[in-house]
Design a protein around this motif. Structure first.
Motif, PDB file in Angstrom:
ATOM      1  N   GLU A  97      37.426  20.760   9.607  1.00 18.92           N
ATOM      2  CA  GLU A  97      36.358  21.157   8.683  1.00 18.92           C
ATOM      3  C   GLU A  97      34.993  20.988   9.349  1.00 18.92           C
ATOM      4  N   GLY A  98      34.834  19.914  10.117  1.00 17.15           N
ATOM      5  CA  GLY A  98      33.582  19.703  10.836  1.00 17.15           C
ATOM      6  C   GLY A  98      33.301  20.832  11.815  1.00 17.15           C
ATOM      7  N   ILE A  99      34.359  21.333  12.461  1.00 12.72           N
ATOM      8  CA  ILE A  99      34.192  22.456  13.393  1.00 12.72           C
ATOM      9  C   ILE A  99      33.688  23.686  12.646  1.00 12.72           C
ATOM     10  N   TYR A 100      34.268  23.960  11.493  1.00  7.95           N
ATOM     11  CA  TYR A 100      33.843  25.125  10.707  1.00  7.95           C
ATOM     12  C   TYR A 100      32.378  25.000  10.282  1.00  7.95           C
ATOM     13  N   ARG A 101      32.000  23.817   9.855  1.00  8.33           N
ATOM     14  CA  ARG A 101      30.601  23.619   9.452  1.00  8.33           C
ATOM     15  C   ARG A 101      29.660  23.813  10.643  1.00  8.33           C
ATOM     16  N   ASN A 102      30.052  23.295  11.794  1.00  8.33           N
ATOM     17  CA  ASN A 102      29.204  23.422  12.984  1.00  8.33           C
ATOM     18  C   ASN A 102      29.120  24.861  13.479  1.00  8.33           C
ATOM     19  N   LEU A 103      30.212  25.605  13.355  1.00  7.88           N
ATOM     20  CA  LEU A 103      30.182  27.014  13.740  1.00  7.88           C
ATOM     21  C   LEU A 103      29.139  27.775  12.935  1.00  7.88           C
ATOM     22  N   LEU A 104      29.079  27.488  11.651  1.00  9.64           N
ATOM     23  CA  LEU A 104      28.084  28.140  10.794  1.00  9.64           C
ATOM     24  C   LEU A 104      26.674  27.693  11.167  1.00  9.64           C
ATOM     25  N   LYS A 105      26.508  26.390  11.324  1.00  7.58           N
ATOM     26  CA  LYS A 105      25.186  25.842  11.645  1.00  7.58           C
ATOM     27  C   LYS A 105      24.671  26.387  12.976  1.00  7.58           C
ATOM     28  N   ASN A 106      25.530  26.394  13.984  1.00  8.10           N
ATOM     29  CA  ASN A 106      25.124  26.837  15.308  1.00  8.10           C
ATOM     30  C   ASN A 106      24.854  28.338  15.382  1.00  8.10           C
ATOM     31  N   SER A 107      25.386  29.068  14.392  1.00  7.31           N
ATOM     32  CA  SER A 107      25.128  30.512  14.340  1.00  7.31           C
ATOM     33  C   SER A 107      23.903  30.843  13.497  1.00  7.31           C
ATOM     34  N   GLY A 108      23.299  29.807  12.903  1.00  3.39           N
ATOM     35  CA  GLY A 108      22.107  30.029  12.089  1.00  3.39           C
ATOM     36  C   GLY A 108      22.385  30.380  10.647  1.00  3.39           C
ATOM     37  N   VAL A 109      23.606  30.127  10.188  1.00  2.00           N
ATOM     38  CA  VAL A 109      23.967  30.412   8.796  1.00  2.00           C
ATOM     39  C   VAL A 109      23.560  29.236   7.903  1.00  2.00           C
ATOM     40  N   THR A 110      22.917  29.534   6.783  1.00  2.00           N
ATOM     41  CA  THR A 110      22.565  28.512   5.797  1.00  2.00           C
ATOM     42  C   THR A 110      23.758  28.258   4.891  1.00  2.00           C
ATOM     43  N   SER A 111      24.164  27.012   4.763  1.00  2.00           N
ATOM     44  CA  SER A 111      25.327  26.675   3.945  1.00  2.00           C
ATOM     45  C   SER A 111      24.914  26.022   2.634  1.00  2.00           C
ATOM     46  N   TYR A 112      25.592  26.415   1.566  1.00  2.00           N
ATOM     47  CA  TYR A 112      25.389  25.810   0.254  1.00  2.00           C
ATOM     48  C   TYR A 112      26.724  25.228  -0.212  1.00  2.00           C
ATOM     49  N   ASP A 113      26.747  23.921  -0.437  1.00  2.00           N
ATOM     50  CA  ASP A 113      27.953  23.282  -0.958  1.00  2.00           C
ATOM     51  C   ASP A 113      27.931  23.386  -2.478  1.00  2.00           C
ATOM     52  N   ALA A 114      28.278  24.570  -2.961  1.00  2.00           N
ATOM     53  CA  ALA A 114      28.189  24.844  -4.394  1.00  2.00           C
ATOM     54  C   ALA A 114      29.072  26.030  -4.739  1.00  2.00           C
TER      55      ALA A 114
END
Length: 485
Positions: A97-114
């Protein structure tokens, strides 16, 4: 300057949604956001393919000691520690799960935990109260397991619950005959659980090749699964003291006294306390757990889709065209929520095709033809193309098949059998279907799938030199058809 907060808003943090989001942001330069209400990674990573495959690996170690003795090793069999395995499993899922979150972050995607709902063609509303606009909305919310509509079905588990059990049951009734039911029947049986399986159909794995499913069913029974086809539940309820004292108590773990057990588990939550079941075959028994693997449904409930103009199908799936577009021009959908081909690699491909179509000005259809797949029963089942039955309805065919005891397990004295099968067009000589029932069949079908996808003929297989000694060499040494249709 854009009139919207984002170029793309993705709803769902599974494999398909994450791939689409990070490629749109990282390669196409789009401004992207993604919302996920649960854990990132979706069904496959968190509560499906990955933890299930790790459980498959765990379940296969039970026969190692016995097999090793056949090869001269003096190894004593141990016991399976569910708590230790579960701790390691959870750590691995956290890592992924940490890898998935980092993939988004490193690509510049804004994540919403909602949780996100569609308000209109360009607006999503989050459970936090925020309202966000986007030029395009991609729905990748996947699916969920469903319980059958029978009294007290809420007492049973579904696949999402399996990985969170505090203790491994001593006995379980699995209801269903699809790949999830059969895979977990093999897994739990391999981990030492007494497994009974009910399926209302005539044979498990409906829709797959008849010869393959027959061999798998025979192997399951031979390995200890009590498989009952043509059988369903007549009655299901929380077990009483009378049930536990009677003959129906066979197979129930009785670590506590009956009174303590019934007092502790008098509620109605799944997984809490023994369950009484009566089957249509006349069997009456109490099980530690009942596990329903009777189908899945798309996650489209309470998402505001129809209000926004998105059309839903009979099962609640989002209706899309060959470019994954809905009837609302700004809204697309990929993965299991569309109920096309419900496989993780397919969802990823659909996500990539979406990005090509919408953000790279390269309209790309998703190819849903000749997709290899595997069922992780014991033995495994790898398949691509048409079953013998499907092909025979379509055109004249020849069938090349063989079934034998593989060298490794035969030497150890085990009765296991494997099967290799090619379904061939008489007219074109193309291989229409390839079916393998064997250990590591998933690995084999991935490579055989390349040849079938390329349109290989039976003669192409024949011209390929065998790798000896292997099970897979049989794929290129079957010279004479066993039957024609």
């Amino acid at each position: 300057m854009s009139d919207f907060d984002y170029d793309l808003f993705v709803i769902g943090g599974g494999s398909g949604g994450v791939r689409a989001a990070r490629v749109a942001a990282g390669e196409a330069g789009a401004k992207v956001a993604l919302a996920e209400e649960d854990r990132y990674g979706g069904t496959c990573v968190i509560r499906g393919c990955v933890p299930k495959k790790l459980m498959v690996f765990a379940s296969e170690y039970g026969t190692v000691a016995e097999d090793a003795k056949g090869y001269g090793w003096d190894i004593e069999a141990g016991s399976f520690d569910w708590g230790n395995f579960q701790q390691r499993l959870n750590a691995e899922l956290d890592r992924l799960e940490g890898i998935y979150r980092n993939l988004l972050k490193n690509s510049g995607v804004t994540s919403y935990d909602a949780r996100a709902k569609v308000k209109d063609a360009h607006t999503v509303e989050l459970s936090t109260g925020e309202t966000i606009t986007a030029k395009h909305i991609l729905i990748a919310t996947g699916g969920r397991p469903v319980r059958p509509e029978i009294p007290n079905a809420e007492l049973g588990l579904v696949s999402d619950d399996i990985f969170h059990l505090e203790t491994l049951p001593k006995s379980v009734l699995i209801v269903g005959g699809g790949y999830i039911a059969c895979e977990f029947a093999c897994i739990l049986n391999g981990l030492g659980v007494e497994v009974t399986q009910y399926y209302r159909g005539a044979q498990v794995l409906r829709g797959f090749d008849e010869q393959a499913r027959g061999l798998i069913a025979e192997s399951m029974i031979e390995n200890g699964v009590q498989l009952h086809c043509g059988t369903d539940i007549v009655e299901m309820r929380r077990a009483t003291a009378e049930d536990l004292e009677g003959k129906a108590a066979t197979g129930v773990s009785m670590g506590a006294s009956m009174q303590e057990m019934l007092a502790d588990h008098s509620g109605g939550k799944p997984g809490e306390g023994p369950i009484f079941v009566k089957g249509t075959n006349g069997d009456v028994k109490v099980y530690d757990q009942v596990f329903f693997a009777t189908g899945r449904a798309p996650n489209t409930d309470d998402m505001g889709l129809e209000g926004a103009g998105v059309k839903l199908g009979r099962k609640g799936e989002i209706v899309v065209d060959e470019y994954s577009a809905t009837e609302v021009p700004s809204i697309y959908a990929i993965g299991d929520v569309t109920d096309r081909v419900n496989l993780t690699p397919v969802a990823i491909r659909e996500g990539m095709a979406f990005v090509e179509t919408v953000f790279k000005d390269n309209p790309t259809k998703v190819d849903h033809e000749l997709i290899p797949s595997a069922v992780f029963t014991q033995p495994e089942f790898g398949t691509i193309g048409l079953s013998e039955e499907e092909a025979a309805e379509q055109e004249p065919i020849e069938v090349y098949a063989t079934s034998f005891r593989p060298m490794q397990t035969a030497f150890a004295g085990r009765p296991d059998r494997v099967m290799m099968k090619l379904v061939v067009s008489k007219e074109t000589r193309k291989v229409l279907g390839c079916h393998i029932v064997a250990p590591n069949a998933g690995e084999m079908i991935q490579l055989a799938g390349i040849a079938v996808k390329m349109g290989a003929t039976k003669e192409d297989f024949d011209r390929t030199v065998a790798v000896h000694p292997t099970m897979a060499e049989e794929m290129v040494t079957m010279r004479n058809p066993v039957r024609s249709a």
